[in-house]
Design a protein around this motif. Sequence first.
Motif, PDB file in Angstrom:
ATOM      1  N   LEU A 218       1.161  -1.738   0.089  1.00  0.00           N
ATOM      2  CA  LEU A 218      -0.115  -0.148   0.014  1.00  0.00           C
ATOM      3  C   LEU A 218       0.672   1.039   0.436  1.00  0.00           C
ATOM      4  CD1 LEU A 218      -2.537  -1.226   2.867  1.00  0.00           C
ATOM      5  CD2 LEU A 218      -2.763  -1.311   0.421  1.00  0.00           C
ATOM      6  N   ARG A 240     -13.228  -0.879   6.411  1.00  0.00           N
ATOM      7  CA  ARG A 240     -12.702  -0.136   5.790  1.00  0.00           C
ATOM      8  C   ARG A 240     -11.933   1.523   6.104  1.00  0.00           C
ATOM      9  NH1 ARG A 240     -18.110   1.785   2.851  1.00  0.00           N
ATOM     10  NH2 ARG A 240     -18.690   2.434   4.912  1.00  0.00           N
ATOM     11  N   TYR A 264      -1.147   7.931  10.437  1.00  0.00           N
ATOM     12  CA  TYR A 264      -2.256   8.188   8.614  1.00  0.00           C
ATOM     13  C   TYR A 264      -3.316   7.583   8.820  1.00  0.00           C
ATOM     14  CZ  TYR A 264       2.165   9.618   7.165  1.00  0.00           C
ATOM     15  OH  TYR A 264       3.252  10.044   5.807  1.00  0.00           O
ATOM     16  N   ARG A 265      -4.734   7.847   7.811  1.00  0.00           N
ATOM     17  CA  ARG A 265      -6.162   6.893   8.643  1.00  0.00           C
ATOM     18  C   ARG A 265      -6.347   7.025   6.945  1.00  0.00           C
ATOM     19  NH1 ARG A 265     -10.657   8.593  11.290  1.00  0.00           N
ATOM     20  NH2 ARG A 265     -12.543   8.211  10.559  1.00  0.00           N
ATOM     21  N   SER A 266      -7.397   5.609   6.758  1.00  0.00           N
ATOM     22  CA  SER A 266      -7.745   5.241   6.017  1.00  0.00           C
ATOM     23  C   SER A 266      -9.164   5.263   5.828  1.00  0.00           C
ATOM     24  CB  SER A 266      -6.673   3.807   4.791  1.00  0.00           C
ATOM     25  OG  SER A 266      -7.691   3.607   3.569  1.00  0.00           O
ATOM     26  N   GLU A 267     -10.128   5.011   4.155  1.00  0.00           N
ATOM     27  CA  GLU A 267     -11.237   4.737   4.104  1.00  0.00           C
ATOM     28  C   GLU A 267     -11.818   4.162   3.592  1.00  0.00           C
ATOM     29  OE1 GLU A 267     -13.422   8.475   5.074  1.00  0.00           O
ATOM     30  OE2 GLU A 267     -12.532   9.710   7.311  1.00  0.00           O
ATOM     31  N   ASP A 268     -11.011   3.783   3.277  1.00  0.00           N
ATOM     32  CA  ASP A 268     -10.727   2.792   1.932  1.00  0.00           C
ATOM     33  C   ASP A 268     -10.376   1.454   2.132  1.00  0.00           C
ATOM     34  OD1 ASP A 268      -9.071   3.540   1.123  1.00  0.00           O
ATOM     35  OD2 ASP A 268      -8.766   3.888  -1.086  1.00  0.00           O
ATOM     36  N   GLY A 270      -7.691   0.813   2.905  1.00  0.00           N
ATOM     37  CA  GLY A 270      -6.011   1.362   2.994  1.00  0.00           C
ATOM     38  C   GLY A 270      -5.265   1.590   1.832  1.00  0.00           C
ATOM     39  N   GLU A 271      -6.332   1.720   0.743  1.00  0.00           N
ATOM     40  CA  GLU A 271      -5.970   1.731  -0.339  1.00  0.00           C
ATOM     41  C   GLU A 271      -5.197   3.349  -0.604  1.00  0.00           C
ATOM     42  OE1 GLU A 271      -5.637  -0.257  -2.934  1.00  0.00           O
ATOM     43  OE2 GLU A 271      -6.077  -2.122  -1.281  1.00  0.00           O
ATOM     44  N   THR A 272      -6.260   3.882  -0.223  1.00  0.00           N
ATOM     45  CA  THR A 272      -5.244   5.474   0.238  1.00  0.00           C
ATOM     46  C   THR A 272      -5.005   6.082   1.458  1.00  0.00           C
ATOM     47  OG1 THR A 272      -7.639   6.763  -0.176  1.00  0.00           O
ATOM     48  CG2 THR A 272      -6.153   5.806  -2.475  1.00  0.00           C
ATOM     49  N   TRP A 273      -4.554   6.728   1.422  1.00  0.00           N
ATOM     50  CA  TRP A 273      -4.242   7.018   3.199  1.00  0.00           C
ATOM     51  C   TRP A 273      -4.175   8.882   3.243  1.00  0.00           C
ATOM     52  CZ3 TRP A 273      -3.920   3.674   7.272  1.00  0.00           C
ATOM     53  CH2 TRP A 273      -3.372   2.421   6.643  1.00  0.00           C
ATOM     54  N   ARG A 274      -4.398   9.524   4.402  1.00  0.00           N
ATOM     55  CA  ARG A 274      -4.712  10.915   4.670  1.00  0.00           C
ATOM     56  C   ARG A 274      -3.644  11.082   5.483  1.00  0.00           C
ATOM     57  NH1 ARG A 274      -7.584  14.225   6.941  1.00  0.00           N
ATOM     58  NH2 ARG A 274      -9.499  12.375   7.175  1.00  0.00           N
TER      59      ARG A 274
END
Length: 883
Positions: A218, A240, A264-268, A270-274
């Motif tokens: 990822l 998710r 870091y935080r992901s809401e999908d 782990g496909e994208t992170w913020r």
Amino acid sequence: GPFQWRNIGPSNMMGRITSIDALETDHRVAVIGSASGGVWLTRNAGTTVESIFDDYGTQSIGAVAFFQGDPDIIWVGTGEAANRNSVGWGDGVYRSTDGGETFERVGLEDTYQIAEIVTHPTDPEVAYVAALGQLWGRRGSRGLFRTTDGGRSWTELTNGLPDLPTVGASDVNLDPSNPQVVYVGMYQRLRQPWTMTSGGPDGGIFKSTDGGESFHKLTVGLPTGETGMIDVDVYRADPRILVAYVEADENLPFDLDVPGSGIYRSEDAGETWRYIHRHTHRPYYHGKVRIDPTDDQRIQIVARGAQYTTDGGETWREGKYYSSGGGDDHDAWICPQHPEVVYSATDQGAHVQLADGGHLSMINMPIGQYYAIGVDMRDPYWVYGGLQDNGGWVIPSRTRNRNGIRNDHAIEVNGGDGFHMEPDPTDWRTVYTAVHVGYFGRIDMLTREKTFITPTPESTINFHDFYDPDFSETQTDYTINPEEAWAWRDIPNRTINGSILPPQFRWNWNSPLAMSPSNPHTIYVGGNYVFKSTDRGETWRIISPDLTGNDPETRNSTSSGGLVRDVTGAENNNTVYALAESPRDPEVVWAGSDDGHVHVTRDGGESWTEVTSSIPGFPDRGWVSRIEAGHHAAGTAYVTVDNHRMGDNDPYVWKTTDFGDNWTSLVGDLPVPGARGHTLHTIVEDPVAPGLLFLGTEFGVYVSTDGGATWEAFMDGLPPVAVRDLIIHPRDADLVAGTHGRSIWIVDDISPLRQLTPEVRSSPIHVFEGPVATQWLDRTNFSNRGSLDFRGENPRRGARISFWLPDAPAGSVRVEVIDPVSGGSRIMEVRGRQGVNRVYWDFGWDTPDDVLDAYRTRLTGILADIRERVRETRDTALLRSHR
């Protein structure tokens, strides 16, 4: 057996906890993994706790986990996974199917350090293990492992994961709604005695959607360069949503637009992170993150320098939204049904919060991590010692309290990371102490007055005879080069490398402090030079040259840490670590270094001889863990080497009888149990019997009665814990152990081993001469503290009677104690064993009442006659005085 270890505690200054898990259906039931103190189980939210892992290979624990579908199934991964300089190592994975009553080792014996175990939500046979592998080298296995048959076999999962000798798995997590989805953090690390490297190009967060058969990395929104320690948490209510702590380069811009170290935080999934928060506070040592299982907006950084958010990461506050009871957190379990219930794992033990924001309880476990101990000459004597991150403490070896040795009896004398503590045997009020990286003090135990006695340019009489202003690290690390001693006091950054002397003078994290056996006002401390004081530390004299390799490549640790700099003094190297003055000749002093050098002086420091080359099989850069100067001859000394920091766990111990000209290995038949090795921390020679030796090892204590030719375990009641220090009490002949993980242990009266001559061994029976027994009266000074109260063990009441039997008898053995004055007697029937036996007489008699009555009548008459004679003598004297 006759030599039973007893634990005196203390438990209120606990050691590091690495892992906690609790039952989701009953939060009162929790299992606790200690860094070096075993596994503990509570069934009442910490009110009481029991040790459940004493009978297995190690006390160093990395991970614990329940299978939530069946609370009788408990998994234990051995080997603490933190990167600390003092961590131990394990011998694989264990599994219990009876609630912790028994465990079976189920594999992965050569993984050294295990970071996490996660179980399948519904299948008790499936589990994943994240193994970081050997911290100090490249041996053994590391990475992500899976079992589908309860541990009978394991598969290393490598498809898509890095498979390199310094890359292991720091975390593993499953999607609770779809356990085929697996998240793993891969981490590259290596520690050496002089540095620690955290991070590299081959780590990162990886994901599998097929139960671990294949993984992909990822990357979107995550750091693009090297990464270090990684921890991932999955939001229970919506898998998710993920949060992760990722260690990255601390020198990146302080800007959330540039992914760096932190949260870091992901809401999908782990496909994208913020990137939501920058955090660089020792992530290689703490570096965990937890998301509230009922509220994805509440996120907690589990670390020193802890911070939390209640709005999903938009704003952050210092501290914790739960109470942890410690300053250095390593793990937290938040109850999914009642999130106000939190178990926390800290450097100061385990704690449980039962109400939102407070109401904290400390879980009492005697898991103090001692480095060194001392004993005084009071009766009963007190034990002194320094602990990892918990200062220096003293505790009595026994009390008059019928309930044992309580936490209230223990006294804190200094803070910081505690190490050597040496009480003056002629004056118990005076105690010399050492704190991390070469800070020394003298404490008055009555008034608690502390005197700073660390050598300084001002207090070191011959400082300028040794000071070199052109020393390279002085030029590099200091802005002012002092030409005069007093100028040094004004240098703003004079504590680089933890020293108040310039970098030419180095101190180990655990700097040696040794008291002269012949004069308690004379003490020695060791940096890379040996300092001697003859006035209790008021002034010092340097009595040696640099006794280390003085290697420019390894003597300066100012760049240690890797992606995040870590220079605490724990990486200081090229230092003296072991010091000892001969009890037979105060002019003979031994010194051993952490980089492989052994020296001796026979003229009080005027000249030194290096004897390392004479020691057969001495490992390159071997860390001299202890030098024991012989008690029976000035030329005798013993040396142990702990080489695990060079990736070598083998035992090393030698003896010389000619001041180091020749050495003999004493390893003999000391067992070397598999991959875990048998590192040696200390050796003591009995001051009465020359052939009686004790070894303190990473996994317990061994004894030799033949000068080291043969060894046997000396472990009756003692768990396989790291024993960092051993002392034989000079008056009471007790063997006292300072353990790094299970506090203080004592074997009462080893004097029968001193008397175990060949003649005794060949005799049909022999009664050993024993110490004078004291009948202590109870004096209970504490109110009832309930079940939360810890109670260390007092010695067994009564007079010890020890005897030898060459063979175990078919029946019982009758021991009779007879009073030749009164005629009273007590008969004890005991089951005999081959070897040394021990019984306890309770000072009572079995004599019939008529015999005792006659004795009392006779004694009354004798006393009356004595009184009459005293009265007649007094009257005669008065009459003479009147005349």
